[in-house]
Design an enzyme around this catalytic site. Structure first.
Site, PDB file in Angstrom:
ATOM      1  N   PHE A 167       0.858  -1.181   0.000  1.00 42.85           N
ATOM      2  CA  PHE A 167       0.000   0.000   0.000  1.00 42.85           C
ATOM      3  C   PHE A 167       0.895   1.232   0.000  1.00 42.85           C
ATOM      4  CE2 PHE A 167      -2.309   3.552   1.738  1.00 42.85           C
ATOM      5  CZ  PHE A 167      -3.488   3.506   1.008  1.00 42.85           C
TER       6      PHE A 167
ATOM      7  N   ASP B 116       9.272   3.047   1.753  1.00 40.08           N
ATOM      8  CA  ASP B 116       8.075   3.766   2.178  1.00 40.08           C
ATOM      9  C   ASP B 116       7.925   3.562   3.686  1.00 40.08           C
ATOM     10  OD1 ASP B 116       5.560   4.617   2.885  1.00 40.08           O
ATOM     11  OD2 ASP B 116       4.563   3.791   1.110  1.00 40.08           O
TER      12      ASP B 116
ATOM     13  N   LYS C  43       2.613  10.141   7.935  1.00 40.26           N
ATOM     14  CA  LYS C  43       1.739   9.904   9.087  1.00 40.26           C
ATOM     15  C   LYS C  43       2.153  10.553  10.415  1.00 40.26           C
ATOM     16  CE  LYS C  43      -1.079   6.138   7.461  1.00 40.26           C
ATOM     17  NZ  LYS C  43      -0.713   5.493   6.195  1.00 40.26           N
TER      18      LYS C  43
END
Ligand SMILES: *Cc1c(COP(=O)(O)O)cnc(C)c1O
Length: 431
Positions: free
Chosen positions: A171, A256, A285
């Site tokens: 993702f 990532d 995040k």
């Protein structure tokens, strides 16, 4: 005093307007009333929200009906310091009251200081650089464009490497480039054609990786722990093998760390002990402690010069408020010894979870935790959890994910461990 007639008083009248008057104006609504308004005014891409949240403090949040919850999801690994952290709040508001936004025709001290801080925390080699974004997907878009420049001539007409490798289960975000890197068919199919050249190879399989890499590969994108896939860590040695294979073929290794970075695993980067130096890392995040900000870090001179003036940009990315929020968050994590807390409370939670009847496997590192159940009841566990006052998430039919604020205490974690058997039972009874 008539505020309408005297312009100078208009401002002071505005200052006295509480946020509640702006959002509601007719007194407080119940959660059900808000959700009716939600469904008629907001796009349905998120389904029906589970609750209407009105307030938070530390690891707790309250809904519109006054119910309290222990937040074990932290806005999906975002609220690193919990909610309404006094230091972060005060830095954000003082920066906003000083200089809020300037565009990237200009720079600001907080932007520069944050870039320097991130390069220092990640032990980036000389020549490393930072590009700021507003989200994780944008950081990965920037990384995607970086990959497209690998091997290309200055005008991009020759030498371009066309292939990018990502993993099954990956993702990387929802915008078109990041979506091309994301593996899940249900997310991709409605939006094809996606930017081309991305190949998904089996997760954690070194032989498959080595077989897929050749001189046409621009980059390999990897999450050290796949969060959305249910908290699935790469097997030991995989990153080292990926580094060797990419180096040999001249491909970029792009990590990532949008979900795993900024202390989530008890380290600044989940990969900092892996014994490798990647070519680029994406963050988002937890970086702003709840304020939207992301970053692409490029390691070393060569990678850092792949994108030249005019080849990428953003209006909001790296603005003074967002970068002040991130500086404050990093400073608080350091000075409050938050990383130690992540390791201690993470171990405590994992050990406790493994001992709960009905939990078949526990994965993850620090405070990024996934656990599997002995039945397909994870969505029902989320619902039963909410009713019992706990916010958790189900990335799969029998998997629960926890990504609480990094300041979660052992006592708070203990209340969840104590409540979990009853929550699991309620979920099973509801099936
Ligand atoms: C959440 C996430 C993204 C996307 O970030 P957004 O801020 O939602 O765009 C990308 N990669 C990983 C690993 C993520 O967990």
């Amino acid at each position: 005093m008539n505020a309408v007639k005297t312009g100078s008083h208009a401002a002071s009248t505005l200052e006295k307007t509480p946020v509640g008057d702006l959002v509601d104006g007719k007194g407080h609504s119940s959660g059900a009333e808000w959700l009716t308004r939600y469904s008629t005014s907001l796009m349905g891409v998120f389904g029906t929200p589970q609750r209407v949240l009105v307030r938070g403090a530390g690891c707790l949040v309250w809904d519109a009906d006054g119910k309290e919850y222990l937040d074990l999801l932290g806005g999906i690994a975002v609220n690193a310091l919990g909610h309404a952290h006094p230091f972060v709040t005060s830095v954000i508001s003082s920066q906003l009251a000083t200089l809020g936004h300037v565009s990237n025709f200009f720079t600001s001290p907080t932007q520069i200081a944050l870039a320097e801080k991130l390069l220092a925390l990640t032990h980036a080699p000389a020549g490393s650089k930072v590009f700021f974004t507003n989200s994780g997907t944008e950081a990965n878009e920037a990384a995607f464009k970086l990959a497209r420049r690998n091997g290309a001539s200055p005008d991009g007409t020759t030498g371009k490497r066309t292939k990018i490798i990502a993993l099954e289960g990956a993702f990387h975000g929802r915008t078109m480039g990041a979506l091309a890197l994301t593996a899940k068919e249900a997310y991709r199919a409605p939006f094809e054609p996606l930017p081309g050249g991305v190949v998904h190879i089996p997760f954690g399989d070194v032989a498959a990786l080595e077989a897929a890499i050749d001189e046409t590969v621009a980059a390999v994108f990897l999450e050290p722990i796949q969060g959305e896939a249910g908290v699935r860590p790469l097997p030991p040695g995989y990153l080292k093998a990926a580094r060797e294979a990419t180096t040999k073929a001249g491909a970029l290794l792009i990590l990532d760390e949008v979900q795993t970075g900024i202390g989530r695993t008890g380290k600044w980067l989940a990969t900092e002990d892996a014994g490798i130096v990647p070519d680029a890392v994406t963050l988002a995040k937890g970086l702003g402690g709840g304020f939207p900000i992301g970053a692409l870090l490029t390691f070393g001179e060569r990678t850092s010069s792949l994108l030249s003036a005019g080849q990428h940009g953003t209006t909001f990315g790296g603005n003074p408020v967002a970068t002040a929020a991130a500086l404050a968050t990093l400073h608080a994590i350091e000075s409050q010894r938050v990383l130690e807390n992540v390791a201690v409370v993470g171990d405590y939670l994992r050990t406790g979870l493994a001992a709960v009847d009905g939990v078949t496997e526990v994965r993850g590192e620090g405070l990024l935790i996934g656990f599997d159940l002995d039945a397909d009841v994870a969505p029902a566990v989320v619902t039963a959890g909410l009713d019992a006052g706990f916010i958790v998430n189900s990335p799969g039919p029998r998997t629960i994910r926890l990504a609480p604020p990094l300041v979660l205490t052992k006592d708070q974690a203990g209340t969840f461990l104590a409540a979990l058997p009853a929550i699991l039972q309620t979920a099973k009874d509801a099936q």
